[in-house]
Design a protein around this motif. Structure first.
Motif, PDB file in Angstrom:
ATOM      1  N   GLU A   4      -7.286   7.801   5.921  1.00  0.00           N
ATOM      2  CA  GLU A   4      -6.534   6.636   5.458  1.00  0.00           C
ATOM      3  C   GLU A   4      -7.441   5.414   5.344  1.00  0.00           C
ATOM      4  O   GLU A   4      -7.313   4.622   4.419  1.00  0.00           O
ATOM      5  CB  GLU A   4      -5.371   6.322   6.401  1.00  0.00           C
ATOM      6  CG  GLU A   4      -4.216   7.279   6.290  1.00  0.00           C
ATOM      7  CD  GLU A   4      -3.084   6.921   7.240  1.00  0.00           C
ATOM      8  OE1 GLU A   4      -3.165   5.874   7.921  1.00  0.00           O
ATOM      9  OE2 GLU A   4      -2.122   7.687   7.304  1.00  0.00           O
ATOM     10  N   PHE A   5      -8.357   5.258   6.296  1.00  0.00           N
ATOM     11  CA  PHE A   5      -9.294   4.136   6.251  1.00  0.00           C
ATOM     12  C   PHE A   5     -10.141   4.202   4.984  1.00  0.00           C
ATOM     13  O   PHE A   5     -10.302   3.208   4.271  1.00  0.00           O
ATOM     14  CB  PHE A   5     -10.200   4.141   7.485  1.00  0.00           C
ATOM     15  CG  PHE A   5     -11.114   2.954   7.568  1.00  0.00           C
ATOM     16  CD1 PHE A   5     -10.729   1.819   8.263  1.00  0.00           C
ATOM     17  CD2 PHE A   5     -12.354   2.966   6.953  1.00  0.00           C
ATOM     18  CE1 PHE A   5     -11.564   0.717   8.342  1.00  0.00           C
ATOM     19  CE2 PHE A   5     -13.198   1.872   7.019  1.00  0.00           C
ATOM     20  CZ  PHE A   5     -12.799   0.740   7.715  1.00  0.00           C
ATOM     21  N   ASP A   6     -10.681   5.380   4.682  1.00  0.00           N
ATOM     22  CA  ASP A   6     -11.520   5.548   3.501  1.00  0.00           C
ATOM     23  C   ASP A   6     -10.740   5.354   2.206  1.00  0.00           C
ATOM     24  O   ASP A   6     -11.287   4.882   1.212  1.00  0.00           O
ATOM     25  CB  ASP A   6     -12.186   6.926   3.503  1.00  0.00           C
ATOM     26  CG  ASP A   6     -13.209   7.061   4.627  1.00  0.00           C
ATOM     27  OD1 ASP A   6     -13.735   6.028   5.101  1.00  0.00           O
ATOM     28  OD2 ASP A   6     -13.468   8.206   5.044  1.00  0.00           O
ATOM     29  N   ALA A   7      -9.450   5.699   2.222  1.00  0.00           N
ATOM     30  CA  ALA A   7      -8.630   5.594   1.014  1.00  0.00           C
ATOM     31  C   ALA A   7      -8.028   4.201   0.821  1.00  0.00           C
ATOM     32  O   ALA A   7      -7.597   3.873  -0.283  1.00  0.00           O
ATOM     33  CB  ALA A   7      -7.509   6.629   1.067  1.00  0.00           C
ATOM     34  N   ALA A   8      -8.003   3.388   1.857  1.00  0.00           N
ATOM     35  CA  ALA A   8      -7.375   2.069   1.766  1.00  0.00           C
ATOM     36  C   ALA A   8      -8.137   1.172   0.801  1.00  0.00           C
ATOM     37  O   ALA A   8      -9.338   0.972   0.928  1.00  0.00           O
ATOM     38  CB  ALA A   8      -7.314   1.429   3.148  1.00  0.00           C
ATOM     39  N   THR A   9      -7.420   0.670  -0.185  1.00  0.00           N
ATOM     40  CA  THR A   9      -8.040  -0.231  -1.156  1.00  0.00           C
ATOM     41  C   THR A   9      -7.367  -1.598  -1.172  1.00  0.00           C
ATOM     42  O   THR A   9      -7.918  -2.543  -1.725  1.00  0.00           O
ATOM     43  CB  THR A   9      -7.980   0.363  -2.578  1.00  0.00           C
ATOM     44  OG1 THR A   9      -6.611   0.603  -2.919  1.00  0.00           O
ATOM     45  CG2 THR A   9      -8.787   1.646  -2.660  1.00  0.00           C
ATOM     46  N   THR A  10      -6.179  -1.684  -0.590  1.00  0.00           N
ATOM     47  CA  THR A  10      -5.463  -2.956  -0.538  1.00  0.00           C
ATOM     48  C   THR A  10      -4.896  -3.166   0.854  1.00  0.00           C
ATOM     49  O   THR A  10      -4.559  -2.206   1.555  1.00  0.00           O
ATOM     50  CB  THR A  10      -4.309  -3.000  -1.554  1.00  0.00           C
ATOM     51  OG1 THR A  10      -3.398  -1.937  -1.270  1.00  0.00           O
ATOM     52  CG2 THR A  10      -4.812  -2.876  -2.986  1.00  0.00           C
ATOM     53  N   PRO A  11      -4.768  -4.409   1.278  1.00  0.00           N
ATOM     54  CA  PRO A  11      -4.184  -4.680   2.594  1.00  0.00           C
ATOM     55  C   PRO A  11      -2.676  -4.437   2.579  1.00  0.00           C
ATOM     56  O   PRO A  11      -2.040  -4.476   1.528  1.00  0.00           O
ATOM     57  CB  PRO A  11      -4.498  -6.158   2.822  1.00  0.00           C
ATOM     58  CG  PRO A  11      -4.650  -6.734   1.466  1.00  0.00           C
ATOM     59  CD  PRO A  11      -5.185  -5.632   0.598  1.00  0.00           C
ATOM     60  N   ASN A  12      -2.118  -4.181   3.765  1.00  0.00           N
ATOM     61  CA  ASN A  12      -0.672  -4.103   3.890  1.00  0.00           C
ATOM     62  C   ASN A  12      -0.168  -5.019   5.010  1.00  0.00           C
ATOM     63  O   ASN A  12       0.964  -4.906   5.454  1.00  0.00           O
ATOM     64  CB  ASN A  12      -0.187  -2.658   4.072  1.00  0.00           C
ATOM     65  CG  ASN A  12      -0.829  -1.950   5.242  1.00  0.00           C
ATOM     66  OD1 ASN A  12      -1.429  -2.574   6.108  1.00  0.00           O
ATOM     67  ND2 ASN A  12      -0.712  -0.638   5.263  1.00  0.00           N
ATOM     68  N   MET A  13      -1.048  -5.942   5.432  1.00  0.00           N
ATOM     69  CA  MET A  13      -0.670  -6.958   6.413  1.00  0.00           C
ATOM     70  C   MET A  13      -1.479  -8.223   6.159  1.00  0.00           C
ATOM     71  O   MET A  13      -2.646  -8.141   5.781  1.00  0.00           O
ATOM     72  CB  MET A  13      -0.983  -6.499   7.848  1.00  0.00           C
ATOM     73  CG  MET A  13      -0.214  -5.294   8.307  1.00  0.00           C
ATOM     74  SD  MET A  13      -0.375  -4.996  10.082  1.00  0.00           S
ATOM     75  CE  MET A  13      -2.067  -4.461  10.206  1.00  0.00           C
ATOM     76  N   ASP A  14      -0.839  -9.388   6.365  1.00  0.00           N
ATOM     77  CA  ASP A  14      -1.619 -10.611   6.441  1.00  0.00           C
ATOM     78  C   ASP A  14      -1.428 -11.167   7.849  1.00  0.00           C
ATOM     79  O   ASP A  14      -0.343 -11.100   8.417  1.00  0.00           O
ATOM     80  CB  ASP A  14      -1.284 -11.623   5.346  1.00  0.00           C
ATOM     81  CG  ASP A  14       0.135 -12.160   5.378  1.00  0.00           C
ATOM     82  OD1 ASP A  14       0.793 -12.124   6.434  1.00  0.00           O
ATOM     83  OD2 ASP A  14       0.599 -12.637   4.341  1.00  0.00           O
TER      84      ASP A  14
END
Length: 97
Positions: free
Chosen positions: A12-22
């Protein structure tokens, strides 16, 4: 403010391209040294979420764990011998993206 992706695995870390938390960090100017792709622990108040178009959490009054802030900009703290694996955190193990 930090833009962070919550992940539970290396894949999931490698695939993450956008944030889902600010995360709005207050009273901690050194937190600006946290770099992209660094794992961070924080505590804060969950103030809301957006269910659509993609689930997104909003945190306020946050503090970043001091050990996760580099002493100098550009000197990234290594995680477990260079591993990019997220470190467990309660309530969540976020990674900055």
């Amino acid at each position: 403010m930090l833009k962070i992706a919550f992940v539970t695995s290396d894949a999931e870390f490698d695939a993450a391209t956008t944030p889902n938390m600010d995360v709005k960090v207050v009273g901690q100017p050194d937190a600006a040294r946290v770099e992209k792709d660094s794992a961070v622990h924080f505590t804060g108040t969950l103030v809301g979420y957006d269910p659509e178009p993609a689930f997104f959490l909003h945190w306020d009054k946050a503090k970043v764990k001091e050990e996760d802030i580099p002493k100098e900009k550009g000197r990234r703290k290594s995680l477990r011998c260079g591993s990019r694996r997220p470190v467990s955190q309660s309530p969540s193990p976020p990674n900055q993206v």
